[in-house]
Enzyme design. Structure first.
Site, mmCIF file in Angstrom:
data_model
loop_
_atom_site.group_PDB
_atom_site.id
_atom_site.type_symbol
_atom_site.label_atom_id
_atom_site.label_comp_id
_atom_site.label_asym_id
_atom_site.label_seq_id
_atom_site.Cartn_x
_atom_site.Cartn_y
_atom_site.Cartn_z
ATOM 1 N N HIS A 169 0.861 -1.189 0.000
ATOM 2 C CA HIS A 169 0.000 0.000 0.000
ATOM 3 C C HIS A 169 0.895 1.237 0.000
ATOM 4 C CE1 HIS A 169 -3.657 -2.357 1.651
ATOM 5 N NE2 HIS A 169 -3.734 -2.204 0.338
ATOM 6 N N ALA A 170 0.709 2.073 -1.033
ATOM 7 C CA ALA A 170 1.654 3.161 -1.282
ATOM 8 C C ALA A 170 1.877 4.094 -0.082
ATOM 9 C CB ALA A 170 1.160 3.963 -2.480
ATOM 10 N N GLU A 205 1.664 3.796 3.048
ATOM 11 C CA GLU A 205 2.064 3.284 4.358
ATOM 12 C C GLU A 205 3.592 3.300 4.454
ATOM 13 O OE1 GLU A 205 -0.162 -0.420 4.482
ATOM 14 O OE2 GLU A 205 -2.037 0.657 4.140
ATOM 15 N N ARG A 238 -3.141 4.787 -2.233
ATOM 16 C CA ARG A 238 -3.046 3.432 -1.667
ATOM 17 C C ARG A 238 -2.735 2.368 -2.728
ATOM 18 N NH1 ARG A 238 -5.949 0.040 2.359
ATOM 19 N NH2 ARG A 238 -6.898 -1.735 1.357
ATOM 20 N N ASN A 289 -3.733 -5.428 -2.534
ATOM 21 C CA ASN A 289 -4.069 -6.314 -1.416
ATOM 22 C C ASN A 289 -5.521 -6.800 -1.483
ATOM 23 O OD1 ASN A 289 -2.628 -7.607 0.648
ATOM 24 N ND2 ASN A 289 -3.655 -6.390 2.244
ATOM 25 N N ARG A 290 -6.106 -6.694 -2.673
ATOM 26 C CA ARG A 290 -7.404 -7.317 -2.950
ATOM 27 C C ARG A 290 -7.317 -8.130 -4.239
ATOM 28 N NH1 ARG A 290 -7.551 -5.602 1.212
ATOM 29 N NH2 ARG A 290 -9.063 -4.318 2.352
ATOM 30 N N HIS A 324 2.109 -3.463 7.039
ATOM 31 C CA HIS A 324 1.186 -2.392 6.665
ATOM 32 C C HIS A 324 1.177 -1.358 7.790
ATOM 33 C CE1 HIS A 324 -1.268 -4.299 3.302
ATOM 34 N NE2 HIS A 324 -0.487 -5.302 3.688
ATOM 35 N N GLU A 377 0.182 -4.613 11.218
ATOM 36 C CA GLU A 377 -0.163 -3.201 11.064
ATOM 37 C C GLU A 377 0.705 -2.425 12.055
ATOM 38 O OE1 GLU A 377 -2.264 -1.911 8.838
ATOM 39 O OE2 GLU A 377 -3.637 -3.536 8.279
HETATM 40 O O1 0X9 Z 1 -7.261 -3.963 4.386
HETATM 41 C C1 0X9 Z 1 -6.062 -4.258 4.192
HETATM 42 O O2 0X9 Z 1 -5.607 -4.524 3.100
HETATM 43 C C2 0X9 Z 1 -5.131 -4.294 5.411
HETATM 44 N N1 0X9 Z 1 -5.322 -3.124 6.224
HETATM 45 S S1 0X9 Z 1 -4.830 -1.657 5.669
HETATM 46 O O3 0X9 Z 1 -5.375 -0.655 6.559
HETATM 47 N N2 0X9 Z 1 -3.261 -1.550 5.770
HETATM 48 O O4 0X9 Z 1 -5.254 -1.500 4.314
HETATM 49 C C3 0X9 Z 1 -5.440 -5.514 6.243
HETATM 50 C C4 0X9 Z 1 -5.347 -6.827 5.524
HETATM 51 C C5 0X9 Z 1 -5.611 -7.972 6.438
HETATM 52 N N3 0X9 Z 1 -5.651 -9.234 5.805
HETATM 53 C C6 0X9 Z 1 -6.744 -9.729 5.150
HETATM 54 N N4 0X9 Z 1 -7.863 -9.092 5.092
HETATM 55 N N5 0X9 Z 1 -6.625 -10.916 4.625
HETATM 56 ZN ZN ZN Z 2 -2.125 -1.543 4.056
#
Ligand code: 0X9
Ligand code: ZN
Length: 377
Positions: A113-114, A116, A170, A188-189, A239, A316
């Site tokens: 995530h950019a 962070e 992000r 991260n999705r 993160h 985190e």
């Molecule tokens: O939402 C996210 O991608 C992560 N939090 S952030 O605030 N840094 O964006 C948490 C990811 C946790 N892991 C999964 N949801 N599998």
């Molecule tokens: Zn993140």
């Protein structure tokens, strides 16, 4: 955050939904601007890195290059992919080349995530410790490290553009659709495990999952390398922010099969950080789904569920929300130091070396048996 023009509309919608609200930051852009360094300070030496300021991707690449030259064969560089904007996504492997035999494999991901920024600060600090600190080098006899300092180079570099809007970017910088009105995929999705749960199909969303799982060069390239290196024993992605150690799953609130072990090893990290920080950095431990809400397509779930990495975490980093993504530069040094100590403790625990945390169990093989991914799915 709500744009000025949408303020009244959002207030009305909240009221209609019976939701109470409270404004924490009246003017987010002004806050970001006030936290931005006015000009880059001149470095005292030629060394491209320190942990008192935040560094862009160019500095980080220069740092990796320099570590490579001086590491005496301890560090090896790989390129997972070339990003959409033409940057090499660098991965470094660190181990003691003079010792062979089975070693625990540890994969550390940073900067997916950019905005962070504290995350690449941690991954670069870990590289520096591993390569230069004699007390870390002993652990390299039994462990092999793979570190991704910045998993999202384009997004990260964009967040250094110098204006307040880019600072809070992000996603990556994919041009979506024909006109590319809204850029970026949330990397991260985008990993292929229960892809789509708790993620958005809207390219304008901060959590846009992408057109297909692994549609992005970054995630596709990284998963290839992760598959190639074989059984990974410990996976951590850094993160910010929140001071939490999260374990799978993110796509469901069901606890994972080896939740006890996951919590036990997480405690090694949190206890160490707590001790090093004299109690000032307090972490919470929990499942991603229960603590952060359902979100699939994250690296941690994929590593755990698809690769079968028994110990998989999202950490985190600080702070607890006061500064959020804008952690002041004078907090970098203490944060990277305490984080590295925590990671060292986890590593020495799984490798059963060092004085941090010896495994008391005489035959701990049960704890690290790798069930087939199918068994967990
Ligand atoms: O939402 C996210 O991608 C992560 N939090 S952030 O605030 N840094 O964006 C948490 C990811 C946790 N892991 C999964 N949801 N599998
Ligand atoms: Zn993140």
């Amino acid at each position: 955050m709500v744009e000025e023009e949408a303020k009244e509309r959002v207030k009305r919608a909240l009221l209609e939904a019976g939701l109470d609200h409270r404004v924490e930051v009246e003017d987010a852009l002004a806050l970001v601007e006030s936290k931005m360094p006015l000009r880059r300070r001149k470095r005292a030496t030629n060394f491209p890195m320190d942990w008192n300021t935040y560094h862009d991707y160019n500095d980080i690449e220069a740092f990796i290059g320099m570590m490579n030259l001086t590491s005496g064969g301890y560090l090896r560089e790989e390129v997972a992919t070339i990003t959409g904007e033409g940057r090499p996504l660098r991965v470094v492997r660190v181990t003691d080349p003079t010792t062979t035999g089975p070693k625990k494999k540890i994969w550390i991901e940073g900067g997916i995530h950019a905005r962070e920024w504290i995350s690449p600060a941690v991954t670069t600090f870990l590289i520096h410790r591993l390569v230069t600190d004699p007390s870390w080098q002993s652990i390299l006899r039994d462990t092999e490290w793979y570190l991704v300092p910045v998993a999202n180079p384009d997004g990260y570099q964009f967040s250094f553009a110098g204006d307040a809007r880019s600072r809070l970017w992000r996603k990556n910088r994919r041009v979506n659709g024909v006109n590319g009105r809204c850029k970026g995929v949330d990397l991260n999705r985008n990993w292929d495990l229960k892809w789509g749960v708790g993620a958005s199909g809207n390219p304008c969303s901060e959590t846009y999952k992408g057109p297909t799982a692994f549609s992005e060069k970054e995630t596709h390239g990284l998963q290839n390398l992760m598959r190639q290196i074989g059984d990974i024993d410990l996976f951590i992605t850094f993160h910010s922010f929140g001071q939490t150690v999260l374990y799978p799953w993110g796509w469901t609130v069901k606890p994972p099969a080896n939740v006890k072990m996951l919590r036990r090893v997480a405690r090694k990290y949190t206890d160490t950080v707590n001790q090093i920080s004299n109690g000032s950095t307090d972490y919470q431990i929990g499942g991603s789904g229960p603590l952060y809400g359902l979100a699939s397509g994250a690296t941690d779930d994929w590593a755990y569920g698809e690769l079968g990495v028994p110990l998989s975490y999202t950490i985190e980093l600080p702070d607890d929300g006061h500064y959020g993504f804008l952690l002041p530069e004078n907090r970098i040094s203490s944060t990277v130091t305490e984080t590295a100590a925590g990671v060292y403790c986890m590593a020495s625990f799984i490798a059963n070396t060092g004085s941090c945390a010896s495994r008391r169990t005489r035959n701990p093989s049960w704890a690290f048996r790798r069930p087939s991914p199918r068994f967990w799915g």
